[in-house]
Design an enzyme around this catalytic site. Structure first.
Site, mmCIF file in Angstrom:
data_model
loop_
_atom_site.group_PDB
_atom_site.id
_atom_site.type_symbol
_atom_site.label_atom_id
_atom_site.label_comp_id
_atom_site.label_asym_id
_atom_site.label_seq_id
_atom_site.Cartn_x
_atom_site.Cartn_y
_atom_site.Cartn_z
ATOM 1 N N ASP A 127 -10.637 -8.412 9.128
ATOM 2 C CA ASP A 127 -10.315 -7.005 8.830
ATOM 3 C C ASP A 127 -9.050 -6.633 9.604
ATOM 4 O O ASP A 127 -9.070 -6.508 10.828
ATOM 5 C CB ASP A 127 -11.507 -6.140 9.289
ATOM 6 C CG ASP A 127 -11.549 -4.796 8.601
ATOM 7 O OD1 ASP A 127 -10.475 -4.258 8.303
ATOM 8 O OD2 ASP A 127 -12.667 -4.277 8.384
ATOM 9 N N ASP A 231 -7.131 -2.595 6.014
ATOM 10 C CA ASP A 231 -7.604 -1.236 6.257
ATOM 11 C C ASP A 231 -6.575 -0.210 5.748
ATOM 12 O O ASP A 231 -5.375 -0.412 5.912
ATOM 13 C CB ASP A 231 -7.796 -1.074 7.774
ATOM 14 C CG ASP A 231 -8.547 0.180 8.132
ATOM 15 O OD1 ASP A 231 -9.685 0.331 7.671
ATOM 16 O OD2 ASP A 231 -7.997 1.033 8.867
ATOM 17 N N GLU A 280 5.543 -8.129 -0.394
ATOM 18 C CA GLU A 280 6.122 -8.802 0.787
ATOM 19 C C GLU A 280 5.027 -9.504 1.592
ATOM 20 O O GLU A 280 5.195 -10.616 2.076
ATOM 21 C CB GLU A 280 6.823 -7.786 1.690
ATOM 22 C CG GLU A 280 8.122 -7.252 1.120
ATOM 23 C CD GLU A 280 8.667 -6.139 1.994
ATOM 24 O OE1 GLU A 280 8.844 -6.351 3.199
ATOM 25 O OE2 GLU A 280 8.884 -5.038 1.460
ATOM 26 N N HIS A 360 -19.214 0.722 5.601
ATOM 27 C CA HIS A 360 -19.535 1.352 6.883
ATOM 28 C C HIS A 360 -19.058 2.804 6.979
ATOM 29 O O HIS A 360 -19.150 3.405 8.048
ATOM 30 C CB HIS A 360 -18.901 0.517 7.997
ATOM 31 C CG HIS A 360 -17.414 0.428 7.845
ATOM 32 N ND1 HIS A 360 -16.816 -0.257 6.806
ATOM 33 C CD2 HIS A 360 -16.413 0.983 8.548
ATOM 34 C CE1 HIS A 360 -15.514 -0.126 6.895
ATOM 35 N NE2 HIS A 360 -15.241 0.617 7.943
ATOM 36 N N ASP A 361 -18.506 3.332 5.887
ATOM 37 C CA ASP A 361 -18.047 4.730 5.887
ATOM 38 C C ASP A 361 -18.885 5.610 4.971
ATOM 39 O O ASP A 361 -18.725 6.829 4.975
ATOM 40 C CB ASP A 361 -16.590 4.805 5.384
ATOM 41 C CG ASP A 361 -15.621 4.028 6.253
ATOM 42 O OD1 ASP A 361 -15.832 4.000 7.482
ATOM 43 O OD2 ASP A 361 -14.655 3.461 5.712
HETATM 44 C C1 GLC Z 1 -10.865 2.840 7.005
HETATM 45 C C2 GLC Z 1 -12.107 2.278 7.635
HETATM 46 C C3 GLC Z 1 -12.717 3.320 8.523
HETATM 47 C C4 GLC Z 1 -11.730 3.668 9.603
HETATM 48 C C5 GLC Z 1 -10.410 4.119 9.002
HETATM 49 C C6 GLC Z 1 -9.330 4.170 10.020
HETATM 50 O O1 GLC Z 1 -11.141 3.834 6.108
HETATM 51 O O2 GLC Z 1 -12.978 1.814 6.649
HETATM 52 O O3 GLC Z 1 -13.930 2.921 9.079
HETATM 53 O O4 GLC Z 1 -12.249 4.671 10.409
HETATM 54 O O5 GLC Z 1 -9.960 3.250 7.992
HETATM 55 O O6 GLC Z 1 -8.966 2.900 10.445
#
Ligand code: GLC
Length: 571
Positions: A127, A231, A280, A360-361
């Site tokens: 990630d 991310d 890129e 996880h969000d």
């Molecule tokens: C993404 C992630 C989240 C995080 C955010 C900032 O949305 O999934 O958990 O807080 O980016 O990095």
């Protein structure tokens, strides 16, 4: 005789040549586009498995549970960030891209984990948080120390407006709702954040930043990771002339558009340059060919726009983007049909859609489905048989529910930011303002702390109360469980080429208000997937054929039970 001798030499040569090239072809077939047919399991390491009794999961725990994932049939794991971080956003605020956060382990341990993954013929996706760093990262410390240090323009700094320069540079809001500008007293300037104020955005208009981050990517690729989940890649660029964002009629963000508090985030998200950036980054990844590596981007927005992350102006970019519209899609046959048609339209071969219902969000799927296990099984059947890359967020296979945790007790930075919001308002929404609620520990068994942590340890978040009924051990032993449906459909998918690489065709003749049906076709074999998305029992009018799997183990050939899904091998 002499001729015959030559001839047999020639034969031997041809034979060897064919074999070698076939060998390569097979090797290449394995290497090529492996992500298109894979199944991904997302591990949130804090909550997965704690081996050192500190109440927080760790990399050793990931190693110990690899056999479980392999048994389930998952081929790829994506692990949420475990590099050094003050943990204010639990790793999504990186303070050092080259070090492992001590609570998770060491670099040596990570290398062992990678070996263990690869020895099981599985893949590991890292990630990568490129958009921003933690405000405790050395780069930011240096950048914020003065206006003329070597990294002065590595972040996005602007003077304030107004006579005293105290007004924010413009009206932009961050994706997390807060204002996008934070005043820094040392520099007497504002810095920009696309997310929370302790996550300053890097300035990708500065080539050194890009190169530094591409080097971070190379570091992990050299270690052997199989690719990146990127991310908030939608936030990577913002308009350098700081044009004002327009108003929107929507207050809260949706999976379709980037809007917050009546503002459309038009000029600080999804800028043209983001698509070019993806191409890129692709070039960097393509430096690594054996095996090929994957890029999966996190972006909200409509499919007709975000498909450009993957292919734009004749160039290849990311391999896939999350298609979050699925997360909040109403559980209705017609909606699923339309969604699938859309995915097929904008992510037709050689592109590939993603199939994602939780992370996880977001709120836990079983909670979104009102606790209905049959619906959850049906969704899984769709997820693992439709064309696309399926992602399972940890615990979805057993149906971990949303665990209610009041905002005031939230450890999540979004909860902390919103702690004054009245709780009754929070409770009214299916979406969660306190992301702790979907990050509670994995439920392994019915012993203390659900087997996540030792009995004497204190898990960092509460364990779901119903863990004695819902846990891996129990569901493994119950052939009708949600877990076993996941397992069966995943294994069927990986054994059946049509299901992981076949063409998808909507089975128009069987679709209705209640039923969504489609074919998967490969090399003359045709499979029909029928999903009864209603509670009604329906008379079976489907073609003859072997029923390979039903979401209902007590299925009746003549009827489709409410919320039953089936996979039929067409004759
Ligand atoms: C993404 C992630 C989240 C995080 C955010 C900032 O949305 O999934 O958990 O807080 O980016 O990095």
């Amino acid at each position: 005789m002499k001729h015959a001798h030559h001839f047999s030499f020639l034969l031997l040569f041809v034979f060897l040549f064919i074999n070698i090239s076939l060998g390569f072809a097979q090797e290449d077939e394995k290497n090529d586009d492996w992500w298109k047919s894979t199944t991904v399991y997302q591990i949130y390491p804090r909550s997965w498995y704690d081996t050192n009794e500190d109440g927080i999961g760790d990399l050793e725990g990931v190693i110990e549970k690899l056999d479980y994932l392999q048994e389930m049939g998952y081929e790829t794991i994506w692990i949420s960030p475990f590099t050094e971080s003050p943990q204010r956003d639990f790793g999504y605020d990186v303070s050092n891209y080259y070090k492992i956060s001590p609570q998770y382990g060491t670099m040596e341990l990570f290398e062992r984990l990678l070996d263990e993954v690869h020895s099981r013929k599985m893949k590991l996706v890292f990630d990568l948080v490129m958009n921003h760093t933690s405000n405790e990262h050395e780069w930011f410390k240096e950048s914020s120390s003065s206006r003329d240090n070597p990294k002065a323009d590595w972040y996005i700094w602007r003077d304030g407006r107004g006579k005293h320069g105290t007004k924010r540079p413009n009206n932009w809001r961050a994706m997390s709702g807060n204002r996008a500008w934070t005043y820094h007293p040392e520099r007497k300037q504002f810095y920009y954040t696309g997310f929370l104020p302790f996550q300053p955005d890097l300035n990708y208009h500065q080539p050194d930043v890009k190169n530094a981050m591409f080097d971070v990517a190379r570091f992990w690729l050299d270690k052997g990771v199989d690719g990146f989940r990127l991310d908030i890649i939608s936030a990577i660029y913002e308009d350098s002339t700081l044009r004002r964002n327009p108003m929107s009629i929507h207050m809260v963000p949706s999976d379709k558009s980037l809007t917050i508090f009546f503002q459309h985030l038009k000029h600080n998200f999804l800028q043209e340059e983001s698509f070019e950036f993806s191409t890129e980054l692709r070039n960097v990844i393509d430096e690594y060919d054996h095996p090929k590596r994957v890029l999966i981007g996190e972006s909200h927005g409509r499919e007709d726009l975000i498909h450009r992350f993957c292919y734009d102006k004749g160039k290849n970019g990311l391999n896939a983007v999350f298609l979050f519209n699925a997360v909040s899609m109403p559980f209705k046959a017609k909606k699923y049909r339309k969604m699938t048609e859309n995915f097929e339209r904008y992510f037709a071969e050689p592109l590939v859609p993603t199939l994602v219902f939780a992370n996880h969000d977001r709120t836990r799927t079983i909670t979104r489905l009102g606790g209905n296990v049959n619906k959850a099984k049906l969704l899984a059947m769709f997820q693992f048989t439709s064309r696309g890359i399926p992602f399972t967020y940890f615990g979805e296979e057993i149906g971990i529910p949303r665990v209610r945790i009041p905002l005031k007790e939230g450890k999540d930075a979004i909860a902390i930011q919103n702690r004054k919001t009245p709780q009754f308002l929070v409770n009214m929404s299916i979406e969660t303002l306190n992301r702790d609620e979907c990050r509670t520990p994995m439920l392994w068994n019915s012993s203390a702390n659900a087997g996540f942590s030792a009995a004497n340890a204190q898990p960092w978040l509460p364990v779901a109360e119903n863990f004695k009924e819902i846990n891996v051990e129990k569901q493994m032993n119950d052939k009708n469980s949600q877990l076993n449906l996941f397992k069966n459909v995943i294994h069927l998918r990986s054994q059946t080429p049509a299901l992981h690489k076949g063409k998808l065709e909507i089975a128009d003749e069987y679709c209705s208000k209640k039923v969504f049906a489609y074919y998967r076709i490969f090399e003359g074999k045709k499979y029909l997937v029928v999903l009864n998305m209603s509670k009604s029992v329906l008379k079976n009018s489907f073609p003859k054929g072997q029923i390979l799997l039903s979401t209902n183990n007590n299925y009746k050939a003549d009827f489709l039970q409410g919320y039953e899904g089936r996979i039929i091998l067409c004759e």
